[in-house]
Design an enzyme around this catalytic site. Structure first.
Site, PDB file in Angstrom:
ATOM      1  N   ILE A  14      35.749  49.436  52.287  1.00 18.41           N
ATOM      2  CA  ILE A  14      36.577  50.232  52.158  1.00 18.41           C
ATOM      3  C   ILE A  14      36.375  51.582  53.010  1.00 18.41           C
ATOM      4  O   ILE A  14      37.538  52.153  53.218  1.00 18.41           O
ATOM      5  CB  ILE A  14      36.497  50.900  50.513  1.00 18.41           C
ATOM      6  CG1 ILE A  14      36.721  49.265  49.577  1.00 18.41           C
ATOM      7  CG2 ILE A  14      37.397  51.910  50.096  1.00 18.41           C
ATOM      8  CD1 ILE A  14      36.774  49.636  48.197  1.00 18.41           C
ATOM      9  N   SER A 127      36.107  52.593  39.544  1.00 17.44           N
ATOM     10  CA  SER A 127      36.664  51.153  39.315  1.00 17.44           C
ATOM     11  C   SER A 127      37.340  51.152  38.150  1.00 17.44           C
ATOM     12  O   SER A 127      36.855  51.759  37.131  1.00 17.44           O
ATOM     13  CB  SER A 127      35.573  50.334  39.467  1.00 17.44           C
ATOM     14  OG  SER A 127      35.972  48.821  39.240  1.00 17.44           O
ATOM     15  N   TYR A 152      26.556  46.552  37.132  1.00 15.22           N
ATOM     16  CA  TYR A 152      27.369  47.123  38.079  1.00 15.22           C
ATOM     17  C   TYR A 152      28.442  47.921  37.556  1.00 15.22           C
ATOM     18  O   TYR A 152      28.402  49.224  37.992  1.00 15.22           O
ATOM     19  CB  TYR A 152      28.077  46.114  39.239  1.00 15.22           C
ATOM     20  CG  TYR A 152      29.182  46.583  39.800  1.00 15.22           C
ATOM     21  CD1 TYR A 152      29.481  47.410  40.917  1.00 15.22           C
ATOM     22  CD2 TYR A 152      30.443  46.355  39.112  1.00 15.22           C
ATOM     23  CE1 TYR A 152      30.506  47.815  41.503  1.00 15.22           C
ATOM     24  CE2 TYR A 152      31.859  46.678  39.734  1.00 15.22           C
ATOM     25  CZ  TYR A 152      31.535  47.416  40.910  1.00 15.22           C
ATOM     26  OH  TYR A 152      32.898  48.059  41.649  1.00 15.22           O
ATOM     27  N   LYS A 156      29.152  52.651  37.421  1.00 17.29           N
ATOM     28  CA  LYS A 156      30.451  53.353  37.852  1.00 17.29           C
ATOM     29  C   LYS A 156      30.708  54.201  36.719  1.00 17.29           C
ATOM     30  O   LYS A 156      30.989  55.467  36.849  1.00 17.29           O
ATOM     31  CB  LYS A 156      31.610  52.206  37.896  1.00 17.29           C
ATOM     32  CG  LYS A 156      31.562  51.461  39.065  1.00 17.29           C
ATOM     33  CD  LYS A 156      31.751  52.422  40.407  1.00 17.29           C
ATOM     34  CE  LYS A 156      31.598  51.217  41.697  1.00 17.29           C
ATOM     35  NZ  LYS A 156      31.633  52.355  42.979  1.00 17.29           N
ATOM     36  N   ASN A 183      42.170  46.182  42.381  1.00 10.90           N
ATOM     37  CA  ASN A 183      41.578  45.252  43.135  1.00 10.90           C
ATOM     38  C   ASN A 183      42.150  45.283  44.588  1.00 10.90           C
ATOM     39  O   ASN A 183      43.206  44.947  45.321  1.00 10.90           O
ATOM     40  CB  ASN A 183      41.981  43.696  42.663  1.00 10.90           C
ATOM     41  CG  ASN A 183      41.354  43.500  41.415  1.00 10.90           C
ATOM     42  OD1 ASN A 183      41.593  43.954  40.246  1.00 10.90           O
ATOM     43  ND2 ASN A 183      40.396  42.384  41.443  1.00 10.90           N
TER      44      ASN A 183
HETATM   45  C1  UD1 Z   1      35.800  42.640  40.475  1.00  8.48           C
HETATM   46  C2  UD1 Z   1      35.105  43.840  39.478  1.00  8.48           C
HETATM   47  C3  UD1 Z   1      35.516  44.889  39.803  1.00  8.48           C
HETATM   48  C4  UD1 Z   1      35.399  45.305  41.509  1.00  8.48           C
HETATM   49  C5  UD1 Z   1      36.166  44.238  42.084  1.00  8.48           C
HETATM   50  C6  UD1 Z   1      36.005  44.372  43.875  1.00  8.48           C
HETATM   51  C7  UD1 Z   1      34.532  43.713  37.138  1.00  8.48           C
HETATM   52  C8  UD1 Z   1      34.772  43.065  36.019  1.00  8.48           C
HETATM   53  N1  UD1 Z   1      35.217  43.357  38.417  1.00  8.48           N
HETATM   54  O1  UD1 Z   1      37.268  42.671  40.096  1.00  8.48           O
HETATM   55  O2  UD1 Z   1      34.940  45.876  39.252  1.00  8.48           O
HETATM   56  O3  UD1 Z   1      35.989  46.683  41.752  1.00  8.48           O
HETATM   57  O4  UD1 Z   1      35.767  43.160  41.709  1.00  8.48           O
HETATM   58  O5  UD1 Z   1      34.874  44.011  44.103  1.00  8.48           O
HETATM   59  O6  UD1 Z   1      33.662  44.298  37.245  1.00  8.48           O
HETATM   60  N2  UD1 Z   1      39.119  34.431  40.550  1.00  8.48           N
HETATM   61  C9  UD1 Z   1      39.210  32.942  41.044  1.00  8.48           C
HETATM   62  N3  UD1 Z   1      38.241  32.390  41.572  1.00  8.48           N
HETATM   63  C10 UD1 Z   1      37.347  32.968  42.705  1.00  8.48           C
HETATM   64  C11 UD1 Z   1      37.437  34.394  42.616  1.00  8.48           C
HETATM   65  C12 UD1 Z   1      38.179  34.952  41.569  1.00  8.48           C
HETATM   66  O7  UD1 Z   1      39.934  32.464  40.088  1.00  8.48           O
HETATM   67  O8  UD1 Z   1      37.083  32.297  43.582  1.00  8.48           O
HETATM   68  C13 UD1 Z   1      39.972  35.162  39.640  1.00  8.48           C
HETATM   69  C14 UD1 Z   1      38.976  35.842  38.765  1.00  8.48           C
HETATM   70  O9  UD1 Z   1      38.739  35.111  37.755  1.00  8.48           O
HETATM   71  C15 UD1 Z   1      39.871  37.022  38.237  1.00  8.48           C
HETATM   72  C16 UD1 Z   1      40.900  37.303  39.731  1.00  8.48           C
HETATM   73  O10 UD1 Z   1      40.565  36.232  40.508  1.00  8.48           O
HETATM   74  O11 UD1 Z   1      40.698  36.651  37.581  1.00  8.48           O
HETATM   75  C17 UD1 Z   1      40.123  38.443  40.447  1.00  8.48           C
HETATM   76  O12 UD1 Z   1      38.886  38.375  40.656  1.00  8.48           O
HETATM   77  P1  UD1 Z   1      37.892  39.177  41.761  1.00  8.48           P
HETATM   78  O13 UD1 Z   1      38.392  39.357  43.111  1.00  8.48           O
HETATM   79  O14 UD1 Z   1      36.387  38.891  41.738  1.00  8.48           O
HETATM   80  O15 UD1 Z   1      38.114  40.954  40.925  1.00  8.48           O
HETATM   81  P2  UD1 Z   1      37.787  41.274  39.749  1.00  8.48           P
HETATM   82  O16 UD1 Z   1      36.817  40.361  38.876  1.00  8.48           O
HETATM   83  O17 UD1 Z   1      39.029  41.470  39.055  1.00  8.48           O
END
Ligand code: UD1
Length: 342
Positions: A14, A127, A152, A156, A183
């Site tokens: 970022i 966040s 984490y 925040k 996101n």
């Molecule tokens: C997480 C953090 C957020 C942070 C963001 C960016 C939490 C709860 N979430 O968001 O604070 O700002 O990352 O670093 O603290 N997914 C899959 N397969 C994968 C990876 C992800 O299905 O291999 C799904 C996850 O289950 C979720 C969605 O994709 O439903 C987004 O996941 P992710 O990109 O990790 O972001 P968040 O968990 O939303």
């Protein structure tokens, strides 16, 4: 006179995109990073994009209070944007003390140095994680915060509170903006800067691009039994360049004295939810690639659905997300291809 912005964590994903947008908007930027979670790729990329070979770089750990004070003494800093922090949710559960120590100490040192210098505008990178599993979507800035689901996330929440308290006690020396990111995904259209996850990516889009390029065998979709239209989680995926532009609006608002409160909070999202499946399908379609995937159990700590109501940022700051998701996903793929030398 040009205003100077210190960007802590300015060599990261970022931070590097924000540095580009600030320079293009006419700010002088000082990039500060300890390179604990990134290499120099993005710093070099920023110099190429902006043509600023002389872009100041300070290699510093903001947990070092003396070094932080020296840095503030060295430059005429009008605003500081604080990104320097650890950000892996799972790792924070395993190493909570490391997360609290690093993320809190570095921010405390920045605030103390800013105050001792006589004052500063402070932008903190918060966040959507502070909303936890919200009772209703979309979330506005008035939506109550929920207890954090990870150390984490708690850092925040705590840093938001620390900024409020510090500003209140600063007798007008400090002012602050909290930007709550949803996101962030994508990469700069030049493909010169982007996300560089170390090891196995935690986040969805880097995992998709690495699977598409063949670095990973198969994408696990964590859960298809959520109470959402297609059973997969819904998120507000915000283009990294759009997100970076929001910082320019926020900094300008601070340095031009246009804030309506001493601490203001803005959601930085699109207002449009995409499910994990929708995003994956869009990625495959716009880039003409297949991403092997399978459904897997839910990931602990994931919320079902969260997306922003960005009205306040739209109306008050004059910022709006504009990049279509197709462009964002093309940029993410171009960056992965560039990394792979393709
Ligand atoms: C997480 C953090 C957020 C942070 C963001 C960016 C939490 C709860 N979430 O968001 O604070 O700002 O990352 O670093 O603290 N997914 C899959 N397969 C994968 C990876 C992800 O299905 O291999 C799904 C996850 O289950 C979720 C969605 O994709 O439903 C987004 O996941 P992710 O990109 O990790 O972001 P968040 O968990 O939303």
């Amino acid at each position: 006179m040009k205003k100077t912005v210190l960007v802590s964590g300015g060599a990261g994903f970022i931070g590097s995109h924000v540095t580009v947008e600030l320079i293009e908007a006419g700010y002088d930027v000082v990039v500060a990073d300890n390179f604990s979670n990134c290499d120099r790729t993005c710093y070099e990329g920023v110099k190429k994009i902006t043509g600023r070979e002389d872009l100041p770089l300070e290699v510093i750990d903001f947990c070092d209070a003396d070094a932080t004070k020296k840095l503030f003494a060295k430059y005429p800093i009008d605003a500081v944007i604080h990104f320097a922090a650890f950000k892996a949710v799972g790792e924070s559960v395993a190493k909570p003390l490391m997360y609290y120590k690093n993320n809190l100490m570095s921010f405390l040192n920045v605030l103390e140095a800013a105050q001792e210098k006589g004052g500063c505008n402070v932008l903190f990178s918060s966040s959507a994680t502070v909303y936890g599993e919200p009772d209703a979507v979309p979330v506005t800035e008035a939506t109550p915060r929920k207890p954090a689901m990870s150390p984490y996330g708690n850092t925040k929440v705590m840093c938001e509170d620390i900024l409020h308290d510090a500003v209140k006690a600063s007798e007008g020396k400090l002012k602050g903006i909290l930007l709550r990111y949803f996101n962030p995904i994508g990469a700069h259209p030049s493909a010169l800067i982007g996300e560089l996850p170390r090891g196995v990516p935690n986040n969805l889009v880097p995992f998709i691009t690495q699977t598409a390029i063949g670095k990973r065998e198969c994408l696990n979709i964590f859960g298809n039994d959520y109470p959402t239209p297609d059973g997969t989680c819904q998120r507000d995926f915000i283009d990294i360049v759009d997100l970076a532009r929001a910082h320019v609006f926020a900094v300008t608002r601070m340095v031009e004295g246009k804030m309506k409160k001493d601490v203001e909070t803005f959601n930085v999202g699109t207002g449009r939810p995409y499910s994990v499946m929708e995003l994956l399908n869009a990625f495959e379609k716009v880039n003409g690639v297949k991403v092997p995937h399978k459904f897997a159990p839910r990931r602990p700590g994931d919320v079902t659905a969260v997306w922003a109501d960005p009205t306040l940022a739209n109306t008050e700051m004059g910022w709006k997300a504009t990049r279509p998701i197709e462009e964002t996903l093309k940029a993410a793929w171009a960056w992965e291809c560039k990394l792979a030398g393709k």
